[in-house]
Design a protein around this motif. Structure first.
Motif, short mmCIF file in Angstrom:
data_model
loop_
_atom_site.label_atom_id
_atom_site.label_comp_id
_atom_site.label_asym_id
_atom_site.label_seq_id
_atom_site.Cartn_x
_atom_site.Cartn_y
_atom_site.Cartn_z
N LYS A 1 0.83 -1.21 0.00
CA LYS A 1 0.00 0.00 0.00
C LYS A 1 0.86 1.26 0.00
CE LYS A 1 -4.31 -1.62 2.02
NZ LYS A 1 -5.30 -1.35 3.09
N LEU A 2 1.91 1.27 0.80
CA LEU A 2 2.78 2.45 0.87
C LEU A 2 3.55 2.64 -0.43
CD1 LEU A 2 4.03 2.20 4.56
CD2 LEU A 2 2.24 3.68 3.64
N HIS A 3 4.01 1.55 -1.04
CA HIS A 3 4.70 1.66 -2.34
C HIS A 3 3.76 2.24 -3.39
CE1 HIS A 3 8.80 0.24 -2.38
NE2 HIS A 3 8.49 -0.74 -1.56
N GLN A 4 2.55 1.72 -3.45
CA GLN A 4 1.59 2.17 -4.47
C GLN A 4 1.21 3.64 -4.30
OE1 GLN A 4 -1.62 -0.61 -3.95
NE2 GLN A 4 -0.68 -2.16 -5.26
N THR A 5 1.08 4.08 -3.08
CA THR A 5 0.61 5.43 -2.81
C THR A 5 1.71 6.47 -2.88
OG1 THR A 5 -1.11 4.53 -1.37
CG2 THR A 5 -0.63 6.89 -1.16
N PHE A 6 2.88 6.17 -2.32
CA PHE A 6 3.92 7.19 -2.16
C PHE A 6 5.12 7.04 -3.08
CE2 PHE A 6 1.72 6.97 1.98
CZ PHE A 6 1.30 8.28 2.06
N ASN A 7 5.24 5.91 -3.79
CA ASN A 7 6.38 5.67 -4.66
C ASN A 7 7.69 6.08 -3.96
OD1 ASN A 7 7.70 4.89 -7.00
ND2 ASN A 7 7.59 6.94 -7.89
N PRO A 8 7.98 5.47 -2.80
CA PRO A 8 9.11 5.91 -1.99
C PRO A 8 10.47 5.58 -2.61
CG PRO A 8 8.16 3.92 -1.06
CD PRO A 8 7.29 4.33 -2.21
N THR A 9 11.45 6.42 -2.28
CA THR A 9 12.83 6.12 -2.65
C THR A 9 13.45 5.19 -1.62
OG1 THR A 9 13.59 8.12 -1.52
CG2 THR A 9 13.16 8.29 -3.90
N HIS A 10 12.85 5.15 -0.44
CA HIS A 10 13.27 4.22 0.62
C HIS A 10 12.04 3.86 1.45
CE1 HIS A 10 15.81 2.40 3.74
NE2 HIS A 10 15.00 2.99 4.60
N LEU A 11 11.87 2.58 1.72
CA LEU A 11 10.78 2.13 2.57
C LEU A 11 11.28 0.98 3.43
CD1 LEU A 11 7.79 2.15 3.47
CD2 LEU A 11 7.34 0.53 1.61
N ASP A 12 11.09 1.11 4.72
CA ASP A 12 11.46 0.06 5.67
C ASP A 12 10.27 -0.13 6.60
OD1 ASP A 12 12.72 -1.74 7.34
OD2 ASP A 12 14.18 -0.30 8.13
N VAL A 13 9.64 -1.29 6.51
CA VAL A 13 8.53 -1.63 7.39
C VAL A 13 9.02 -2.73 8.30
CG1 VAL A 13 6.16 -2.49 7.53
CG2 VAL A 13 6.82 -0.99 5.64
N ARG A 14 9.06 -2.44 9.59
CA ARG A 14 9.59 -3.40 10.57
C ARG A 14 8.48 -3.87 11.49
NH1 ARG A 14 14.92 0.05 12.46
NH2 ARG A 14 15.72 0.37 10.34
N VAL B 1 10.58 7.35 2.80
CA VAL B 1 11.20 8.53 2.19
C VAL B 1 10.55 8.71 0.82
CG1 VAL B 1 13.35 9.57 1.41
CG2 VAL B 1 13.37 8.00 3.38
N SER B 2 9.96 9.88 0.61
CA SER B 2 9.24 10.10 -0.64
C SER B 2 9.20 11.58 -1.00
CB SER B 2 7.81 9.58 -0.52
OG SER B 2 7.05 9.89 -1.66
N ASP B 3 9.26 11.83 -2.30
CA ASP B 3 9.10 13.20 -2.79
C ASP B 3 7.69 13.73 -2.50
OD1 ASP B 3 11.65 13.80 -3.91
OD2 ASP B 3 11.19 12.50 -5.62
N SER B 4 6.72 12.82 -2.29
CA SER B 4 5.36 13.29 -2.02
C SER B 4 5.24 14.02 -0.69
CB SER B 4 4.33 12.18 -2.06
OG SER B 4 4.81 10.92 -1.95
N PHE B 5 6.28 13.97 0.14
CA PHE B 5 6.24 14.69 1.41
C PHE B 5 6.81 16.10 1.31
CE2 PHE B 5 6.64 10.20 3.14
CZ PHE B 5 5.28 10.05 3.31
N ASN B 6 7.33 16.47 0.15
CA ASN B 6 7.87 17.82 -0.03
C ASN B 6 6.79 18.85 0.26
OD1 ASN B 6 10.54 17.22 -0.79
ND2 ASN B 6 9.91 16.84 -2.91
N GLY B 7 7.13 19.83 1.11
CA GLY B 7 6.19 20.90 1.44
C GLY B 7 5.11 20.52 2.43
N GLU B 8 5.11 19.29 2.91
CA GLU B 8 4.10 18.82 3.85
C GLU B 8 4.62 18.91 5.28
OE1 GLU B 8 1.00 17.54 3.41
OE2 GLU B 8 0.97 17.57 1.21
N ARG B 9 3.77 19.32 6.19
CA ARG B 9 4.12 19.29 7.61
C ARG B 9 4.05 17.85 8.11
NH1 ARG B 9 3.27 24.24 10.84
NH2 ARG B 9 3.10 25.95 9.36
N LEU B 10 4.72 17.59 9.21
CA LEU B 10 4.78 16.25 9.77
C LEU B 10 3.40 15.67 10.03
CD1 LEU B 10 6.70 14.02 10.76
CD2 LEU B 10 6.67 15.12 13.00
N VAL B 11 2.52 16.45 10.60
CA VAL B 11 1.17 15.96 10.91
C VAL B 11 0.44 15.55 9.63
CG1 VAL B 11 -1.09 16.63 11.84
CG2 VAL B 11 0.98 17.28 13.05
N ALA B 12 0.57 16.32 8.57
CA ALA B 12 -0.09 15.98 7.30
C ALA B 12 0.48 14.69 6.73
CB ALA B 12 0.07 17.13 6.31
#
Length: 102
Positions: free
Chosen positions: A9-22, A43-54
Motif C-alpha cells: 500500500k505504501l509503495h503504491q501510494t507514495f512511490n518511496p525512494t526508501h521504505l522500511d517496514v519493521r 522517504v518520498s518526494d510526495s512529502f515535499n512541502g508537507e508538515r509532519l502531521v499531514a
C-alpha cells in the motif's frame, strides 16, 4: 502477511525512494509470531512541502483498514529525500515496551 500489505500500500501510494517496514511485535508483550506493532520509515518526494502531521495523516489514511483491525501500534517516520540525507539515512530507535514486553 500484514507487513507485506503495508509495504504494498505504501509503495503504491507514495512511490518511496526508501521504505522500511519493521514488525516490532516481538518487542512487546504479545504472542510469538504476532503482527500487531510496526515501525514505518518512508522517504518520498510526495512529502515535499508537507508538515509532519499531514504526512502522518496520509500514511494513517492509507493504512486505515490495518489500523482498524490487526495493527495495534504504528510508529511513523516520514522524510523527504533531502531530509533523509541530512538524517544520515537513520531513523530513531523505537523505545522499549513499557507494558511488560521483552
Amino acid at each position: 502477511m500484514i507487513q507485506q500489505t503495508i509495504e504494498q500500500k505504501l509503495h503504491q501510494t507514495f512511490n518511496p525512494t526508501h521504505l522500511d517496514v519493521r514488525n516490532e511485535s516481538n518487542m512487546h508483550n504479545v504472542p510469538p509470531g504476532s503482527e500487531s506493532h510496526f515501525k514505518v520509515i518512508i522517504v518520498s518526494d510526495s512529502f515535499n512541502g508537507e508538515r509532519l502531521v499531514a504526512r502522518h495523516r496520509k500514511v494513517n489514511s492509507v493504512l486505515a483498514d490495518e489500523l482498524a483491525g490487526p495493527v495495534h501500534a504504528l510508529a511513523i517516520h516520514t522524510y523527504t529525500p533531502e531530509e533523509w540525507k541530512k538524517q544520515s539515512q537513520l531513523a530513531p530507535d523505537s523505545p522499549n515496551c513499557a507494558g511488560g514486553g521483552k
